[in-house]
Design an enzyme around this catalytic site. Structure first.
Site, short mmCIF file in Angstrom:
data_model
loop_
_atom_site.label_atom_id
_atom_site.label_comp_id
_atom_site.label_asym_id
_atom_site.label_seq_id
_atom_site.Cartn_x
_atom_site.Cartn_y
_atom_site.Cartn_z
N ASP A 112 0.80 -1.15 0.10
CA ASP A 112 0.21 -0.02 0.02
C ASP A 112 0.96 1.27 -0.08
O ASP A 112 1.99 1.30 0.58
CB ASP A 112 -1.02 0.22 0.99
N ARG B 43 -1.56 -2.82 -4.03
CA ARG B 43 -2.80 -2.92 -3.49
C ARG B 43 -3.66 -1.49 -3.42
O ARG B 43 -3.61 -1.00 -4.46
CB ARG B 43 -2.48 -3.40 -1.89
N ARG C 238 -13.14 1.15 -6.26
CA ARG C 238 -12.89 1.58 -4.88
C ARG C 238 -12.13 3.12 -5.02
O ARG C 238 -10.84 3.22 -4.62
CB ARG C 238 -11.46 0.81 -4.44
N LYS D 86 -13.61 3.16 -1.78
CA LYS D 86 -14.62 2.30 -1.02
C LYS D 86 -14.52 3.02 0.29
O LYS D 86 -13.81 3.35 0.74
CB LYS D 86 -14.09 0.98 -0.95
#
Length: 374
Positions: A173, A195, A255, A258
């Site tokens: 991330d 990610r 997303r 999200k």
């Protein structure tokens, strides 16, 4: 005597130049009280070890990035059994079996061998009272993200984070927040992320402002086996209060963001462009005010709309009592339209600094001004 005066003037100029390095502007919205490293004397890391040390220590710091910090290969590589949830084609993301994800969530996926750079899977620990600021476009962190967990009063501004195992789900991330407060992420460019570009974990993050960032979803690998990244922004905290303003979010497929947990989100004046899938995903218990945004070539504005949502039309007067002003309508180009009429949660903004809003027509300029462009 004249020579000494000249030298003194040069010295003063140099000191003033150094002391001028630091954060530009102030945060809007929920994190408006953030100060980061404050007036601490700037430090200039030159190695990855120095950068990690400055970010993670207990001192208040203003950390200036004026070069690229390349973490690829610094922690070696790992090869292990993963899975192919969406096929084994060249453009399909494979997955690391993190926490048994392949065995549980994707139990029917084909098992495959995956090799990945270890450094990217866990971000650099960032302590409290830090400002991390890039100079020009030179402040780049390659192969590792930032991890702001259990910290408060942090500013991340004008840097780029890139190349975190982009071919692999769970590859890393770019910026992770969890159990933190007063965080401002501003003028950051994220690209080639395995990610999430920005993820807020399940614990409360309280007051967060995410502004003027460039979320670049262009990739060679994705769950859809095309060039559109699916994993964009994930806001999953408990009682998080997030201002999402003036961000350029493009070439994603989901997303973006999200919103889950019990998040209160103010999405204002963002530019959503070329989204080959859905922009928003809104779970139950969440509360979202979306105003003054421009949606351009967005296939699906929202996938799932279970929480409270207010999307003002041409009459935004319902915001006046809670925000002290009318709300701005959103704009749509090749994107359909969006509606949400639940204004009951707007009272939750009371007592907080509310970001200003402009007409949606003003945000197309974010193409050139968002990201590490200061």
């Amino acid at each position: 005597m004249k020579a000494s005066l000249v030298l003194a003037s040069v010295f003063t100029a140099l000191v003033n130049t150094v002391s001028a390095d630091g954060v530009e502007g102030t945060a809007e919205g929920f994190a408006s009280e953030v100060t980061g490293g404050g007036t601490a004397t700037p430090v200039y890391p030159t190695t990855t070890d120095e950068l990690v040390s400055y970010l993670g220590d207990s001192e208040a710091r203003v950390i200036i990035l004026q070069q690229e910090f390349d973490f690829t290969g610094t922690e070696g590589s790992l090869t292990e059994e993963g899975c192919a949830p969406w096929g084994t084609g060249d453009a399909c993301q494979l997955a690391i079996n993190q926490n048994g994800w392949c065995d549980n969530y994707q139990s029917s996926a084909t098992k495959v061998s995956v090799t990945y750079d270890a450094a990217a899977t866990i971000g650099i620990t960032v302590g409290s009272n830090k400002s991390i600021v890039g100079k020009g476009t030179s402040g780049v962190i390659r192969g590792k993200g930032l991890r702001i967990v259990g910290a408060e009063n942090v500013i991340v501004q004008n840097i780029e984070i890139t190349e975190l195992n982009p071919s692999l789900v769970w590859g890393g991330d770019a910026i992770t927040l969890d159990s933190s407060d007063l965080v401002w992420i501003d003028h950051v460019t994220t690209s080639l992320i395995g990610r999430q570009h920005i993820v807020l974990g399940t614990d409360a993050d309280n007051r967060v402002t995410i502004s003027n960032n460039k979320i670049d979803g262009t990739t060679s690998w994705s769950p859809n086996c095309d060039s559109y990244a699916y994993w964009g922004l994930y806001f999953g905290g408990s009682s998080d209060k997030i201002t999402l303003k003036n961000n350029y979010i493009f070439h994603t497929s989901g997303r973006s963001p999200k919103v889950t947990g019990t998040t209160l989100l103010h999405a204002v004046n963002n530019y959503f462009s070329d989204i080959n899938g859905h922009a928003f995903e809104i779970d139950s218990s969440t509360q979202v005010l979306a105003e003054g945004n421009l949606f351009e070539s967005v296939d699906t504005l929202v996938d799932g709309q279970e929480g409270a949502l207010f999307v003002p039309d041409s009459d935004g007067s319902a915001c006046s009592d809670s925000l002290g002003r009318s709300c701005e309508a959103n704009g749509y180009t090749s994107s359909g339209t969006w509606s949400g009429t639940d204004s009951s949660f707007l009272s939750g903004f009371s007592g907080y600094t509310i970001a200003s809003a402009e007409a949606y027509s003003s945000v197309s300029g974010l193409v050139s001004t968002a990201g590490n462009s200061l």
